[in-house]
Each structure stands twice: as C-alpha cells, then as structure tokens.
Design an enzyme around this catalytic site. Sequence first.
Site, PDB file in Angstrom:
ATOM      1  N   CYS A 380      89.351  38.459  11.250  1.00 13.71           N
ATOM      2  CA  CYS A 380      90.111  39.086  10.844  1.00 13.71           C
ATOM      3  C   CYS A 380      91.748  38.532  10.880  1.00 13.71           C
ATOM      4  O   CYS A 380      92.523  37.699  10.443  1.00 13.71           O
ATOM      5  CB  CYS A 380      90.206  40.803  10.770  1.00 13.71           C
ATOM      6  SG  CYS A 380      90.844  41.862   9.135  1.00 13.71           S
ATOM      7  N   HIS A 515      84.702  41.534   8.969  1.00 14.75           N
ATOM      8  CA  HIS A 515      84.240  41.616  10.559  1.00 14.75           C
ATOM      9  C   HIS A 515      82.964  41.828  10.889  1.00 14.75           C
ATOM     10  O   HIS A 515      82.241  42.302  10.797  1.00 14.75           O
ATOM     11  CB  HIS A 515      84.519  42.959  10.731  1.00 14.75           C
ATOM     12  CG  HIS A 515      86.029  43.071  10.826  1.00 14.75           C
ATOM     13  ND1 HIS A 515      86.402  42.960  12.125  1.00 14.75           N
ATOM     14  CD2 HIS A 515      86.527  43.637   9.771  1.00 14.75           C
ATOM     15  CE1 HIS A 515      88.218  44.039  12.283  1.00 14.75           C
ATOM     16  NE2 HIS A 515      88.380  43.666  11.178  1.00 14.75           N
ATOM     17  N   GLU A 517      80.859  41.609  13.854  1.00 12.33           N
ATOM     18  CA  GLU A 517      80.335  43.101  14.492  1.00 12.33           C
ATOM     19  C   GLU A 517      79.671  43.739  13.620  1.00 12.33           C
ATOM     20  O   GLU A 517      79.027  44.670  14.004  1.00 12.33           O
ATOM     21  CB  GLU A 517      81.379  42.569  15.150  1.00 12.33           C
ATOM     22  CG  GLU A 517      82.860  44.285  14.905  1.00 12.33           C
ATOM     23  CD  GLU A 517      83.624  43.462  13.957  1.00 12.33           C
ATOM     24  OE1 GLU A 517      84.679  43.678  14.482  1.00 12.33           O
ATOM     25  OE2 GLU A 517      83.394  41.734  13.860  1.00 12.33           O
TER      26      GLU A 517
END
Length: 541
Positions: A380, A515, A517
């Site tokens: 990001c 993102h 994750e």
Amino acid sequence: MAKYIFITGGVLSSLGKGVTSASIATLLKHSGLNVTMLKIDPYLNVDPGTMSPFEHGEVFVTEDGGETDLDIGNYERFLNESISKKNNFTTGQIYLSVIEKERKGDYLGKTVQIIPHITNEIKERIYEIGKDFDIVLIELGGTVGDIEGLPYMEAIRQIRQEVGSKNAMFVHVTLVPYIKAAGELKTKPTQHSVQELRRIGITPQMLICRSEATLPKSLKRKLANSCDIDYHSVIEATDAKTIYKVPINFLKQNILTAISEHLHLGELNPDMSQWNELVKKIVEPADEVKIAFVGKYVTHKESYKSLIEALIHSGAWLDTRVNIEWIDSEDLESKPELMEKLEEVDGILVAGGFGQRGVAGKLKAIQFARESKTPYLGICLGMQTAVIEFARNVLGIKDAESQEFDPNTKEPIIYLIDEFIDASGEKQLRTHTTPLGGTMRLGGYECLVKEGTKLYDAYQTDKVIERHRHRYEMNNAYADRLEKAGMIISGRSKEGLVEAVELKDHPWFVAVQFHPEFTNRLQNPNKIIKKFVEKSLEFKK
C-alpha cells in the site's frame, strides 16, 4: 435450524475471546460442520474505519469491502475462508438502523425503546447470519457488566429462549489469576463474573479459564460446583507458544465432547493432521530469517496483526522462523544509526499507513533496499513510497510527491482519482474534502498480472483478487518514464489502475497497492508474502 454458541468475557478485557472463539470454530469445522462466526462490538462507532490504529489496532478489510474489527481477521485465518462484513456489527450500526426506521415511520408510531426495538434489531442480524449454517459462534466484545453490552446480553438471552436450550450454548471466558505472594490461584473473580451473568438471566454451560498456571483438579471442581457447570466443561486456557496451538490444547481436554453433549451434535472427530504439522513448524522450525519491518505504528503491534500472522504462516510453510526487526520509520528519519540495522537483515518490508509522518524514513529504507539488492516487499503506502523514491532518485524528479502529503504538488506521482468503481460495482466520487469513513477503495479487486514478472512467478496465474484500503493511486501519466528507467508495472486493475510494481535490475523488489495480508491464512498463505520470505531466506544463504 442453526445452533448458536455465544462467547462472553468476564473480569477484564484481552483474555482472548477472539482466539477462543476461532479455536472452537476451527475444531467444529474440521469435524465436518458448516460453521461461521460473528463479532459484536459494543462501541458507538459505525465501524472501526476512522479509529486510530493506536486506539483500536488493525482495521481488517473483508472481501466485500467492510472495515471490520481485527478479530474478523483471526476468524478468516483460523477457518481458512472469507467472512462477510455482515459478520461484524457495532452498536453504532444498530442504533443508526433503528433510528432510520423510526424516521421512516416503520414502527407505526410506537415508542421506540431498547427492548424490544434495539434487541429485535440485534436478533434479526444474528438470525440472518445463521441462515445456511450448522453452527454460528458469536463473540460479544467487552466484559460482562459493561453498560454498553447490556442490550446484547438481553438479546442473546432471548435467542436461547426462542431457539431452545439444545440449539444455544453460552461459553464464558474468564480469568483465574495467580497471586504470587499467596502462592495460589484464585477463583473469586470467575465466581463474581458468573454471578453477574446470572443476574442478567444467563447461565453459562462452559468456562474457559485463562491462567498462567495449570488448574488443579480440586480447583476445577470448585469452579464447577460454585458456577453450576459440569466438571468436564471447565476448560483451562494457559499461555501457548502460538495461538494456533490453542485448538489443539482444547481438543486434548475433550472440549468437543462437552459442546456436542449440550448441542446434540453426535460424535465429533476433527482431522487436525495438517494443522498439527504447521504448528510444529511454527514452534520448532528448521531455519530462521530476519526481516526488517518498517512502519509508523510499530509501538502498537496490533496495528499490523494480519501482516505479522502472514509472516508467521509463510515461515511455517517454509519450515522457517521469521524474526522481525521492528524499525519505527519516524526514528529512521532522525537516527542515522538505525540504518545499520537494515544491513543486518535478510529482507525489508515497508508496511501501509496514512499521513506524512514517518514517510521520510520509509523512503530511506526503500532506497537502501533498492541499492543494496536486499529483498523488498512494499504494501500500500509501501508501494506508493517506492514509486516516489524511484522517481526522485532514479528519474531525477526531485519534487515527486503524493497529493496525500501535498495536495498542490507540481509532480503528483501519487494522486487522488476523482471517481472509481467500488467492490460492489457502484461508482464512487471522492475529493480531498470527502469524509474519510467508507470513501476509500475497499475490499476485493481483480489484479491482472503481467506474465514474466516476479509477481507472476509468485502467483503463477494472470489474475488474482486481493483486498484494498486506500484513497490514493499511482499516476499513470508517469508510467512510461518509470518503465523506461527500469520499474516494471507488473499488475493493473481492469480499469488500468496500477496494482503492483517491481524493479527490473533487482533480485527481488516487489511493491503492491493492495494488502495481501488480508487474504492470508494458516492453511493457505498468501503467495506474494510467502515468496518474499522465501527470497529473504535465499538472500541470507
């Protein structure tokens, strides 16, 4: 009809209701049941989207564009599946909905009250989640006795009455403290917490006892007798080396037998073989690697919960412990000696964030990774700053900047697009003065991956869906100049927005706008994060 397991907490917060809930759900899912989870947050915010990371920790983004509590991330990581934004609601959402209905006249002139209008709204949402599932686990945030939690307690009490005792169960997570001076474990906090629940009209059928020490049988009997709970339904939850060991610890105590007896589920035999293998590699891995984690919220690690877990999961699949070297990007600006830490690591990760604070430090870390050929992953803001650093130091555009930091910059290499299509296909408009809540590019978006790139090597496909949470984009007006100088745009959205960049003349330098994750799970690690850990391990060797 779905069966409901309600998880409440007593004595104090941070006892691990989220991990407890996710652990029970995991065992039930691995037993072949269709399971989902719900988190109720009693605060008045509509969602955690505008809350400070220091205040609330990470904001977890769902596939369908919800800004939710970080416990939803735990649920997804444990269950290995996506959960909707509907699976997390707040008091703010409940009251907003009821007031909107009142304004429209939906209550036909009735006096609107906590009971039945607020409690009915809560029950409707819980029942809606339960459709098409065998089991729903509902975690109620806060602790028993909190004034803001009382309407929820009343609602779940009513649900048990409505669905019947065979279809609803209350699990209470509580503290059994060890008093060092007395050399004793104390049961009184738990007894008082259960008494408070009973006063509200709820009797728990199971206790999860958080404790530093193992509970003696005599103490478990005392708790069972004083709290009117079956002895085998008093489950101890001592500190584990990893949260992923908790389901295994619960299983050893036959927690499923007690749950099955109460909810009439029959014999449950979860297949935890793969889970056990991964946990062993987390606890005792064959190798290790050191990664610099450069961010602006590193003093509050909960702000990066999903990313930390993603590194642990990738490490488990590579039989490697990921040791994190925490580096505050703001300190990196003012303390040159911290640059020496970057020389000692095997990989550099620059995480996301909002605002200008700490950006100069991130630029320093990125320049070091680029010049030293150290494996780099930017996420990001970590991608946006990588583009800015490259533009300034390679292209020579000294004024290259993001409009987030300077709305009037002459070289807006990162800029605010006026309109975009959101995750639900609706057109969104935004400006510098647009309210922050819910106006970002949120949720899952398709990324078209360019073949022959490091990104493609990681994903092994030309199309992936990853989740976003940002307002600013890379300016395509600079794309040609960046690519001619050696920065490859390796991922784009269907609309042509830049999703990923990498460096041509670097062993492994990849930065992504999304993102990764948020789509990472213990049993299914995100491929770009796993590849980053793998390349860091190669760099070390």
